[in-house]
Write a protein that holds these residues in place. Sequence first.
Motif, short mmCIF file in Angstrom:
data_model
loop_
_atom_site.label_atom_id
_atom_site.label_comp_id
_atom_site.label_asym_id
_atom_site.label_seq_id
_atom_site.Cartn_x
_atom_site.Cartn_y
_atom_site.Cartn_z
N TYR A 1 43.13 44.41 36.53
CA TYR A 1 42.31 45.26 37.39
C TYR A 1 43.13 46.23 38.24
O TYR A 1 42.57 46.92 39.09
CB TYR A 1 41.45 44.37 38.30
CG TYR A 1 40.38 43.64 37.53
CD1 TYR A 1 39.19 44.26 37.17
CD2 TYR A 1 40.59 42.32 37.11
CE1 TYR A 1 38.22 43.60 36.45
CE2 TYR A 1 39.63 41.65 36.38
CZ TYR A 1 38.45 42.29 36.05
OH TYR A 1 37.49 41.62 35.31
N TYR B 1 38.57 48.36 41.91
CA TYR B 1 39.48 47.34 42.43
C TYR B 1 40.81 47.92 42.90
O TYR B 1 41.36 47.49 43.93
CB TYR B 1 39.71 46.26 41.37
CG TYR B 1 38.42 45.67 40.86
CD1 TYR B 1 37.75 44.68 41.59
CD2 TYR B 1 37.86 46.11 39.67
CE1 TYR B 1 36.56 44.15 41.14
CE2 TYR B 1 36.66 45.57 39.21
CZ TYR B 1 36.01 44.60 39.96
OH TYR B 1 34.82 44.09 39.51
N VAL C 1 45.62 43.51 44.27
CA VAL C 1 44.23 43.83 44.57
C VAL C 1 43.41 42.60 44.93
O VAL C 1 42.31 42.72 45.49
CB VAL C 1 43.56 44.59 43.40
CG1 VAL C 1 44.32 45.87 43.09
CG2 VAL C 1 43.46 43.73 42.16
N PHE C 2 43.92 41.40 44.62
CA PHE C 2 43.20 40.16 44.92
C PHE C 2 43.98 39.22 45.84
O PHE C 2 43.39 38.59 46.73
CB PHE C 2 42.88 39.40 43.62
CG PHE C 2 41.98 40.13 42.68
CD1 PHE C 2 40.72 40.56 43.08
CD2 PHE C 2 42.39 40.40 41.38
CE1 PHE C 2 39.89 41.25 42.20
CE2 PHE C 2 41.57 41.08 40.50
CZ PHE C 2 40.32 41.51 40.92
#
Length: 274
Positions: free
Chosen positions: A245, A251, A220-221
Amino acid sequence: MQTTGTTAIATHLSPDGDRYFDGMADKFADSLYGKARGELRLDLLDRLLPEMLALDGQPALDVGGGLGQLSGWLAERGHEVTLCEPADDMLRRARESLAGTSVTALPLPLQALPERLPGPWPLITCHAVLEWMADPRAALATLARLLAPQGQLSLMVFNHDALRFSNVVKGNLDRVLADRLAGQGRRKRLTPISPLRHDEILAWAGENGLAVTHCAGVRVFHDYLQDPPADDEQYRKLLELEWRYSRREPYWRLGRYLLYTLRALPDNAEETLR
């Protein structure tokens, strides 16, 4: 089309328009699993799958199993696994790495499974496959027909919304405005031809008597970072954030991949999609 090594390949697309990966085992091993993005994917699945699936050693069908990492993970946990992969060099690598385990690896595409391996299967895994199909809706219907009553399908798909967001971050504004996000299946590019949206998965699950019981986002990042993790300590911190997350709103919805558990409902059961 070009590939690594000496093998020449005429096309990346099957007669049905699906994207296959003959001659690309080296690219997957090096550019995906040899880097942080592939390591994160595997590390997150290692944490997510035991919480998202009821695993009790049941026979498992791994559809589009690629290099065999997921089949090996299941075999280590006591499952008899049948891995199906249509790309010759991927299958060869999988057989080499899984020699001596409880995995049987077969050269079958998804469309051949109802005839060759009809089941019913109590557990099916299909990770990063549907986005390479010309008709992912029909592919999900095929998987649903293979499931035993109350059987589980672990499905991971490439996220269309994440693809849009990452293109904006990269400055590809004209492409996003024109909605030209899907790949064409040419050369060795790894942009999926059929990236998928969450609402599509929900709708298609309902059409096929499947209930979505768990959802998560994978990476997600990471894919929005300007620079990859520089060392083991940064990787450890990023993995902790990804894990923290991966199932938290909003997210998870921007994960590069969306991971689902779908369960086959008994006949006439009320659907509980979420």
